[in-house]
Motif scaffolding. Structure first.
Motif, mmCIF file in Angstrom:
data_model
loop_
_atom_site.group_PDB
_atom_site.id
_atom_site.type_symbol
_atom_site.label_atom_id
_atom_site.label_comp_id
_atom_site.label_asym_id
_atom_site.label_seq_id
_atom_site.Cartn_x
_atom_site.Cartn_y
_atom_site.Cartn_z
ATOM 1 N N GLN A 324 -10.789 -18.516 -12.946
ATOM 2 C CA GLN A 324 -9.666 -17.891 -12.284
ATOM 3 C C GLN A 324 -9.079 -16.786 -13.144
ATOM 4 O OE1 GLN A 324 -7.020 -20.802 -10.570
ATOM 5 N NE2 GLN A 324 -8.674 -22.292 -10.678
ATOM 6 N N ARG A 328 -5.805 -12.237 -9.172
ATOM 7 C CA ARG A 328 -6.947 -12.072 -8.268
ATOM 8 C C ARG A 328 -7.043 -10.658 -7.716
ATOM 9 N NH1 ARG A 328 -7.286 -15.406 -2.867
ATOM 10 N NH2 ARG A 328 -8.089 -13.661 -1.689
ATOM 11 N N ASP A 534 -4.927 -19.378 -7.362
ATOM 12 C CA ASP A 534 -4.858 -18.201 -6.481
ATOM 13 C C ASP A 534 -5.126 -18.544 -5.010
ATOM 14 O OD1 ASP A 534 -7.557 -18.588 -6.854
ATOM 15 O OD2 ASP A 534 -7.960 -16.602 -7.671
ATOM 16 N N TYR A 539 1.812 -19.137 -6.638
ATOM 17 C CA TYR A 539 1.147 -18.200 -7.554
ATOM 18 C C TYR A 539 1.508 -16.760 -7.205
ATOM 19 C CZ TYR A 539 -2.971 -15.432 -9.107
ATOM 20 O OH TYR A 539 -3.812 -14.486 -9.623
ATOM 21 N N TYR A 540 1.619 -16.478 -5.909
ATOM 22 C CA TYR A 540 1.862 -15.090 -5.488
ATOM 23 C C TYR A 540 3.345 -14.707 -5.513
ATOM 24 C CZ TYR A 540 -3.024 -14.926 -4.249
ATOM 25 O OH TYR A 540 -4.389 -14.951 -4.317
#
Ligand code: BDP
Length: 692
Positions: A324, A328, A534, A539-540
């Protein structure tokens, strides 16, 4: 009406307009009986019969009002001085001329397919209420390969499909070809789409076995008169799964021989087979990296197999590795940019519009403009995986346009993504635009009446990536619902704001990937854990008590450095970046001041609410349009708008309830509290959501 006829309804024009049209379109001249000219003439006759009355058959010059279809420099058009040379292989012209003293309309092209495109255009003029008295139209597609990508499995389940099953009935093929296949081809040809990938990028090797090649051939035969080539996805491990080999290593001679033989076998049955689309080393799909080889090794091997037959390999840049990355968004660029100039001429690297995954809003993918020595194709998603499936009215035209109009600055100002895609920026000949199809077995094709507009606008943009999507929405509305301005104006205005509204109620201010896990239906900003960071929402958004947003500047992942310096610098600069992309690039405190003077928290909350209000507005507008829309379609859209209204509220409430646990601030005055507790929203489950 149930929507089956799409934008090709050919309903009678208003009586007041009919006489003028009928005079200009009184007769059709006979055509050579080639497959494509035959369908062109039949379409013209069908269209005119519906719109203005059945045309006669008469030679050009025999009377006024003859329409002459001309393919190539035939004797019928010599002396007319038509600029055929400028039309290329697929362009057309439509001109009002005089033949033997009689008013004549000529629809001419160098090849039969251009004539068919011209016929559709001519009919659309009448459908949209334009005059056909003095025509002088020249139209040439700016993009060579205008493609649909079906994510259709061989068992007819459609990945991310929200309109029923696959329209490709693999079981009954090749013995029976559903007549619907002809309507599918007509609809696509009316937009100039000239290629279709029949099966899912998450591919099965079975699609390349002899029985399935025969099935694909039956479709190819049906589509051929309409200028549409078929393509198949190629599972990279096929040499092992159907070829009896122990490896799929692209440098292994037996593997290379397998693919050559496979290509030869396909071309024997489908002489104009388009080529392969490949998803490799992405989301668990096999690929050359499994053998320590590169994308170049893999793509070029397949390109060498189909190249001698004139085939093309679409190799997707939507990759992410097992390890990872810290971000990303950087992966595609990191993996492909170093290979610029190394792919064969018949390879197209197919790049999604943004670097993550078809989000309601994404900045353009940094690969655009960064690989001048490579054929880069665009991949848009027409099916609304992340935009409310088929029940939300979201017109994607403005979203596609936003990406295409973005300036990569790769060669200074004006180096737009559109110019990368049409090849003009870097002088590339093999150009392509693909759309992940939203077509299925539903009677209305796309799951909703308004999702037909997304298929339509995609096709129009593939022909001309610089076309305006408001004008396209107008055309679509007139052709689909009728030309009455009391209908067209409000519908187009509703459509044009609908995507921004979805961004507002789902992921405002540059937030992204906040959807429910797996099915991507509804809000799931709390999604965390699982196999990959991701694949989670947290995470975002990176929300915490101190702030929210993904820092992609130099203090964070530095993804901004993947853009041309001027573009990256702007994204990284809070004074320059558009607030639409704010939290895509920046992690900011909750009290950060927006341009409006609101704090970030207040501004976010207001935007969620603004999205919901927009849907309220669409409900009101549509309710008022009942007198102008047939009952069945009106009802269907009304129902869906109510679903959308409830779901917009759900998005707003769940998102606010979640983010408030970090922001710990009250809602701005006038903004109502969420309808339910956070626990309620988190507990909702959707085990049978479609499209997974
Ligand atoms: C994602 C979809 C997934 C696709 C993938 C792809 O969630 O189903 O397989 O894209 O493009 O958006 O390959």
């Amino acid at each position: 009406e149930d929507g089956y006829d799409l934008w090709l309804r050919y309903k009678p024009v208003a009586e007041s307009a009919r006489v003028a049209y009928a005079a200009r379109a009184a007769a059709i001249a006979p055509v050579a009986e080639t497959p494509t000219l035959t369908v062109a003439r039949a379409e013209l006759e069908r269209g005119l019969t519906g719109l203005v009355g059945q045309p006669a058959s008469a030679a050009a010059g025999a009377r006024d009002g003859v329409i002459l279809l001309a393919s190539g420099a035939t004797p019928a058009i010599t002396g007319l001085g038509l600029p055929l040379k400028t039309l290329g292989e697929e362009g057309y012209l439509i001109r009002t001329v005089t033949v033997g003293g009689k008013a004549t309309t000529v629809i001419a092209a160098n090849r039969d397919i251009g004539v068919l495109y011209g016929v559709f255009r001519y009919l659309s003029l009448i459908q949209t209420g334009q005059s056909v008295d003095k025509l002088d139209i020249v139209s040439v597609p700016k993009v060579k390969l205008r493609m649909l990508n079906h994510w259709d499995n061989l068992d007819r389940h459609v990945e991310r499909g929200y309109s029923g099953q696959s329209i490709f009935d693999w079981w009954r093929l090749p013995g029976h070809v559903d007549p619907r296949m002809v309507d599918y081809a007509r609809a696509n040809a009316s937009l100039g789409i000239n290629g279709t990938v029949l099966n899912n990028v998450n591919a099965k090797a079975d699609s390349l076995t002899a029985p399935f090649i025969a099935k694909a051939a039956a479709l190819a035969d049906t589509f051929r008169p309409y200028g549409i080539k078929v393509y198949l996805t190629a599972r990279f491990s096929s040499p092992m799964e159907i070829g009896g080999l122990k490896t799929a290593d692209p440098l292994d001679p037996a593997v290379r021989a397998f693919w050559k033989a496979k290509a030869d076998e396909i071309y024997k049955t489908i002489p104009d087979f388009g080529g392969f689309l490949v998803k490799a080393n992405s989301e668990g799909q096999p690929g050359p990296q499994d053998y320590g080889r590169t994308h170049v090794d893999g793509a070029n091997m397949l390109a060498d197999a189909v190249g001698p037959h004139g085939g093309v390999v679409f190799w997707r840049a939507f990759v992410y590795s097992h390890e990872q990355p810290e971000d990303r968004a950087k992966q595609g660029y990191n993996e492909f940019k170093p290979f610029d100039g190394q792919f064969r001429d018949n390879v197209v690297i197919q790049v999604k519009n943004g670097a993550i995954d078809f989000q309601p809003r994404e900045p353009f993918h940094p690969l655009f403009g960064a690989m001048p020595k490579t054929n880069l194709g665009m991949e848009f998603q027409i099916t609304k995986e992340y935009l409310g499936f088929s029940t939300h009215l979201v017109y994607l035209g403005p979203m596609f346009e936003e990406t295409l109009a973005s300036d990569t600055m790769a060669k200074g100002k004006g180096s737009t993504v559109a110019k990368v895609i049409d090849g003009s920026l870097d002088g590339r000949k093999l150009t392509a635009m693909a759309g992940v199809a939203n077509i299925g077995s539903d009677r209305n094709w796309s799951g909703s009446q308004f999702d037909q507009a997304n298929w339509y606008v995609f096709g129009r943009l593939a022909w001309d990536p610089e076309a305006g999507t408001q004008a396209i929405a107008q055309d679509w509305t007139r052709m689909t619902f009728g030309a009455d301005p009391r209908l067209v104006t409000p519908v187009v205005s509703m459509m044009m704001g609908s995507r921004e509204a979805a961004v507002d109620y789902m992921t405002p201010l540059g937030l992204h990937h906040q959807m429910g896990e797996g099915h991507h239906y509804g809000p799931g900003p709390w999604v965390s854990g699982g196999p990959r960071a991701d694949w989670t929402s947290v995470y975002y958004a990176k929300a915490s008590e101190t702030g929210i947003g993904f820092d992609r500047t130099a203090t964070g992942s530095n993804a901004t450095a993947q853009y041309a310096p001027a573009v990256g610098a702007c994204y990284a600069d809070l004074k320059c970046v558009d607030e639409k992309d704010l939290l895509w690039f920046h992690h900011l405190p909750w009290d950060y001041r927006l341009k409006s003077g609101d704090t970030l928290w207040d501004g976010m909350v207001k935007r969620y609410g603004r999205g919901v209000s927009y849907v309220d507005g669409m409900n009101r507008t549509w309710a008022g349009l009942a007198p102008y829309v047939d009952a069945r379609r009106h009802r269907e859209v009304s129902d869906y708008l109510k679903i959308q209204r409830a779901e917009a509220q759900w998005w707003r409430d769940a998102s606010i309830a979640w983010f408030q646990t970090f922001a710990k601030r009250p809602l701005p005055a006038g903004e109502p509290a969420p309808n339910h507790t956070l626990e309620y929203y988190k507990a909702l489950g959707f085990p049978f959501a479609p499209g997974i």
